[in-house]
Scaffold this active site. Structure first.
Site, mmCIF file in Angstrom:
data_model
loop_
_atom_site.group_PDB
_atom_site.id
_atom_site.type_symbol
_atom_site.label_atom_id
_atom_site.label_comp_id
_atom_site.label_asym_id
_atom_site.label_seq_id
_atom_site.Cartn_x
_atom_site.Cartn_y
_atom_site.Cartn_z
ATOM 1 N N GLU A 94 0.842 -1.214 0.000
ATOM 2 C CA GLU A 94 0.000 0.000 0.000
ATOM 3 C C GLU A 94 0.875 1.261 0.000
ATOM 4 O O GLU A 94 0.534 2.280 0.583
ATOM 5 C CB GLU A 94 -0.945 0.046 1.218
ATOM 6 C CG GLU A 94 -1.853 -1.159 1.407
ATOM 7 C CD GLU A 94 -3.038 -1.222 0.445
ATOM 8 O OE1 GLU A 94 -3.163 -0.322 -0.411
ATOM 9 O OE2 GLU A 94 -3.806 -2.182 0.543
HETATM 10 C C1 LIG Z 1 3.304 -9.632 -0.251
HETATM 11 C C2 LIG Z 1 3.083 -8.494 -1.180
HETATM 12 C C3 LIG Z 1 1.821 -8.271 -1.701
HETATM 13 C C4 LIG Z 1 1.617 -7.238 -2.618
HETATM 14 N N1 LIG Z 1 0.386 -7.080 -3.195
HETATM 15 C C5 LIG Z 1 0.251 -6.238 -4.260
HETATM 16 C C6 LIG Z 1 -0.955 -6.223 -5.020
HETATM 17 O O1 LIG Z 1 -1.910 -6.924 -4.731
HETATM 18 N N2 LIG Z 1 -1.000 -5.404 -6.104
HETATM 19 C C7 LIG Z 1 0.047 -4.610 -6.473
HETATM 20 O O2 LIG Z 1 -0.076 -3.902 -7.469
HETATM 21 N N3 LIG Z 1 1.193 -4.586 -5.748
HETATM 22 C C8 LIG Z 1 1.324 -5.396 -4.665
HETATM 23 N N4 LIG Z 1 2.494 -5.410 -3.944
HETATM 24 C C9 LIG Z 1 3.577 -4.530 -4.331
HETATM 25 C C10 LIG Z 1 3.889 -3.472 -3.308
HETATM 26 O O3 LIG Z 1 2.912 -2.490 -3.327
HETATM 27 C C11 LIG Z 1 5.299 -2.957 -3.613
HETATM 28 O O4 LIG Z 1 6.178 -3.976 -3.218
HETATM 29 C C12 LIG Z 1 5.623 -1.658 -2.918
HETATM 30 O O5 LIG Z 1 4.862 -0.614 -3.445
HETATM 31 C C13 LIG Z 1 7.106 -1.297 -3.035
HETATM 32 O O6 LIG Z 1 7.562 -1.423 -4.348
HETATM 33 P P1 LIG Z 1 8.891 -2.273 -4.617
HETATM 34 O O7 LIG Z 1 8.742 -3.594 -3.972
HETATM 35 O O8 LIG Z 1 9.172 -2.259 -6.070
HETATM 36 O O9 LIG Z 1 10.021 -1.508 -3.848
HETATM 37 P P2 LIG Z 1 10.894 -0.298 -4.421
HETATM 38 O O10 LIG Z 1 10.022 0.732 -4.997
HETATM 39 O O11 LIG Z 1 11.987 -0.845 -5.246
HETATM 40 O O12 LIG Z 1 11.489 0.261 -3.066
HETATM 41 C C14 LIG Z 1 12.656 -0.284 -2.437
HETATM 42 C C15 LIG Z 1 13.029 0.633 -1.282
HETATM 43 O O13 LIG Z 1 13.351 1.939 -1.784
HETATM 44 C C16 LIG Z 1 12.510 2.909 -1.198
HETATM 45 N N5 LIG Z 1 12.168 3.919 -2.196
HETATM 46 C C17 LIG Z 1 11.650 3.746 -3.423
HETATM 47 N N6 LIG Z 1 11.466 4.923 -4.029
HETATM 48 C C18 LIG Z 1 11.864 5.866 -3.166
HETATM 49 C C19 LIG Z 1 11.925 7.278 -3.191
HETATM 50 N N7 LIG Z 1 11.476 7.995 -4.215
HETATM 51 N N8 LIG Z 1 12.409 7.903 -2.114
HETATM 52 C C20 LIG Z 1 12.820 7.230 -1.032
HETATM 53 N N9 LIG Z 1 12.804 5.902 -0.935
HETATM 54 C C21 LIG Z 1 12.321 5.220 -1.983
HETATM 55 C C22 LIG Z 1 11.273 2.161 -0.716
HETATM 56 O O14 LIG Z 1 10.624 2.832 0.329
HETATM 57 C C23 LIG Z 1 11.889 0.839 -0.273
HETATM 58 O O15 LIG Z 1 12.414 0.967 1.011
HETATM 59 C C24 LIG Z 1 2.685 -6.397 -2.969
HETATM 60 C C25 LIG Z 1 3.956 -6.602 -2.422
HETATM 61 C C26 LIG Z 1 4.162 -7.640 -1.547
HETATM 62 C C27 LIG Z 1 5.557 -7.869 -1.019
#
Ligand SMILES: Cc1cc2nc3c(=O)[nH]c(=O)nc-3n(C[C@H](O)[C@H](O)[C@H](O)COP(=O)(O)OP(=O)(O)OC[C@H]3O[C@@H](n4cnc5c(N)ncnc54)[C@H](O)[C@@H]3O)c2cc1C
Length: 614
Positions: A424
């Site tokens: 989220e």
């Molecule tokens: C179990 C699970 C269920 C999920 N369910 C869904 C779902 O149903 N539908 C869906 O669409 N998605 C889903 N997600 C995806 C989830 O919303 C994303 O994992 C989340 O938004 C983070 O994206 P990412 O994993 O690519 O991390 P990244 O964006 O790669 O982030 C990695 C780290 O960098 C930080 N970061 C990234 N950008 C910035 C910035 N601009 N400034 C500072 N820090 C930053 C983040 O806070 C994090 O600490 C799910 C994820 C999981 C693990």
């Protein structure tokens, strides 16, 4: 309106004006920083109606009957089990709580849907499947579907005949969700969009019959949204992800290879996808604040049960001050989160009602009402998920070695809680959103933060004339008013110092966002207490006063530390630095409280009840 025309009943413009006059003056999102609230303005959990209690009880009974006896089977992802459980909850009406009546739903208030989220939140992996289906899975169609789409899909989503998922994230588009590469191209005959791309981390993806998929049409720079049926050709579902927690929740990657989506399944307008995605996420974030409450209360009960049973040094560990401290902190964080979550839920209900009364259609009113509280949604997601992280961690500690064993319930609670800080929108992204949205909203709605900051600065330069009231509530209100001043002062100062480059100063944004959320939480807790006293009388208030006392004491420290970190980061000139720091100190100083004794009393009450009962 034509001046002089006051035909409130028959003239359209005048009737709209009348509606505006009738609309209740409510605190808009973010306005808590500049306005004060009265207990009568807020809703507290103690006010839930008999009907709402019955819905909550149905959720609890459902978990007791179908989820808790099957936790290992769920976590082992036994074939068909999660879908079956969702459908079972559908038979009890639990999937239809937020669905409009015309599509076979119960069209309950936001507060009621929050209550269901809270109670289901105690259901480990099931709660994730439930939240995904009833929230991000179903609501895009409820809020943005056209009549045909709603008729076709919503009644089946409301019963569980269809289960759903939300597909936004991609391998290279996580936090930066709008950068997704999934494309939609109109087929030559103009009857289908041909989808190509890949989605990742999709909750319920292993079994969902229906998905909201976000993709860009042609070379659009912004997303559109599509309703995609599992049975459409050209979709490949990967195997289940192996996860640290919520092992029973289905999470898969999905590939779209020339997947044919009928043109009538475009959701909303072309290019509206990012707005849909964001608005649905606002709702998901607030709801997450509710689901963590259910998990927190269950974990606290498990913690105190164990603390009462486990004996060391000839007595139960619940008798040790160190354990009482942990138990009390678990309770305080939960009670305050609850006060905040139900306060904003009620504000959302009021905002929706206001919009409906001013002529906005129901569906649009709901989504706009929720969007008005985007600031609160973002920080309650952070506040609630971090509260739960603390609670499950201390639960493991209270269990000692047994906490590290998979034989005890806190092992699952600990692992399952972790995801809440990631999905989220990560807590980092949400912290930044809090400040960014506050500044944007303040400019749009005419409460210029810099102006407030300047006037606070000026007032701080004048000699102190105000004396602190000896009345309990007046005194606490005074502290919270000062917390607001400290926050606004620094918000204005950092905005002015950094101007447009503020977005690059994430560490400072985090400081300010932590201040903002402490202010809302402290005020919500105080208002809950005061309203509770109005309802129940003074006799039973001592324990709740302890909760509020300790929370405000802790909030003052967090505000001071966060503010100090911010000042140390941006205030270059020595005199300016010292001046700001001294103002911050003044604004975050509160009267002494014997927090050790207060925490002990809170813990003792929990220990005597042997269950979370606040
Ligand atoms: C179990 C699970 C269920 C999920 N369910 C869904 C779902 O149903 N539908 C869906 O669409 N998605 C889903 N997600 C995806 C989830 O919303 C994303 O994992 C989340 O938004 C983070 O994206 P990412 O994993 O690519 O991390 P990244 O964006 O790669 O982030 C990695 C780290 O960098 C930080 N970061 C990234 N950008 C910035 C910035 N601009 N400034 C500072 N820090 C930053 C983040 O806070 C994090 O600490 C799910 C994820 C999981 C693990």
């Amino acid at each position: 309106m034509i001046i002089g025309c006051l035909n409130l009943e028959r003239c359209y413009l005048c009737s709209q004006f009348k509606n505006l006059l009738m609309a209740k003056d409510i605190l808009k999102g973010g306005e808590f920083l500049i306005k004060e609230s009265e207990p009568s303005d807020v809703f507290i959990p103690e006010e839930i109606s008999e009907e709402q209690k019955m819905i909550a009880q149905t959720c609890s009974d459902f978990l007791e009957a179908y989820v808790y006896p099957n936790l290992d089977r769920i976590d082992n992802q036994e074939e068909g089990l999660m879908k079956h459980l969702l459908q079972k909850s559908g038979e009890l009406g639990l999937l239809a709580i937020s669905v409009p009546a015309e599509y076979e739903g119960f069209e309950q208030s936001f507060v009621t849907s929050m209550l269901a989220s809270e109670y289901m939140g105690a259901g480990y992996s099931f709660s994730v499947a439930y939240s995904a289906h009833t929230g991000i899975g179903t609501l895009p169609i409820v809020y943005y579907g056209n009549e045909q789409q709603k008729q076709k899909y919503i009644p089946s989503l409301a019963t569980g005949a269809l289960t759903s998922a939300y597909c936004l994230t991609e391998p290279n588009a996580g936090s930066d969700a709008n950068s997704g590469k999934t494309r939609a191209v109109l087929s030559e005959d103009g009857k289908h969009y041909i989808l190509n791309g890949q989605k990742m981390w999709i909750t319920n993806g292993g079994f969902a019959d229906l998905m909201t998929v976000f993709a860009k049409i042609d070379n659009d720079r912004v997303l559109s949204a599509f309703i995609v049926e599992r049975a459409f050709p050209g979709i490949i579902f990967n195997a289940e992800e192996k996860k640290m927690g919520i092992k029973g929740s289905s999470t898969v990657q999905i590939f779209f290879n020339d997947c044919k989506v009928p043109v009538e399944n475009l959701l909303g307008n072309r290019g509206e996808g990012f707005r849909i995605a964001l608005n649905i996420l606002h709702m998901g974030r607030i709801k997450l604040g509710g689901t963590v409450l259910g998990a927190a209360k269950r974990t606290i009960t498990q913690s105190v049960n164990y603390a009462n049973e486990r004996k060391q040094f000839g007595k139960s560990i619940a008798e040790f001050g160190a354990i009482k401290h942990k138990l009390a902190e678990q309770v305080i964080k939960t009670w305050v989160t609850e006060a905040s979550v139900y306060r904003v839920s009620h504000s959302i209900d009021e905002a929706i009602q206001n919009l409906i009364e001013t002529g906005v259609p129901k569906g649009k009113a709901s989504i706009d009402g929720i969007a008005q509280y985007a600031i609160e949604a973002a920080f309650l997601k952070v506040f609630g998920s971090e509260a739960l992280s603390f609670i499950v961690d201390e639960a493991v500690q209270i269990f000692g070695g047994m906490g590290f064993s998979s034989e005890t319930p806190v092992d699952r609670a600990y692992r399952d809680a972790r995801i809440n800080r990631i999905f989220e929108g990560t807590n980092e992204i949400n912290r930044m959103l809090v400040v960014d949205t506050t500044i944007k909203k303040s400019l749009k709605e005419g409460f210029d933060v810099s102006r407030y900051s300047k006037s606070i600065l000026k007032s701080m330069e004048e000699p102190v004339t105000e004396s602190i009231s000896t009345n309990y509530y007046e005194e606490k209100k005074f502290f919270i008013k000062n917390f607001k001043k400290a926050t606004l002062l620094l918000l204005g100062e950092v905005s002015e110092t950094y101007q447009r480059s503020l977005t690059n100063e994430q560490e400072v944004l985090f400081n300010i966002s932590d201040m903002i959320m402490q202010v809302y939480a402290a005020e919500s807790a105080l208002l809950r207490l005061q309203k509770l006293e109005n309802i129940k009388g003074t006799d039973e208030m001592a324990i709740y006063k302890d909760i509020v006392d300790v929370f405000i004491y802790e909030a003052a420290d967090i505000l001071y530390k966060s503010g100090k970190d911010a000042i140390n980061s941006f205030a270059g000139d020595k005199n300016y630095f010292e001046k700001l720091l001294s103002y911050l100190e003044r604004l975050t100083t509160i009267k002494p409280v014997n927090i050790k004794e207060a925490r002990r009393r809170i813990a003792n009450y929990l220990i005597s009840e042997n269950k979370y009962k606040f």
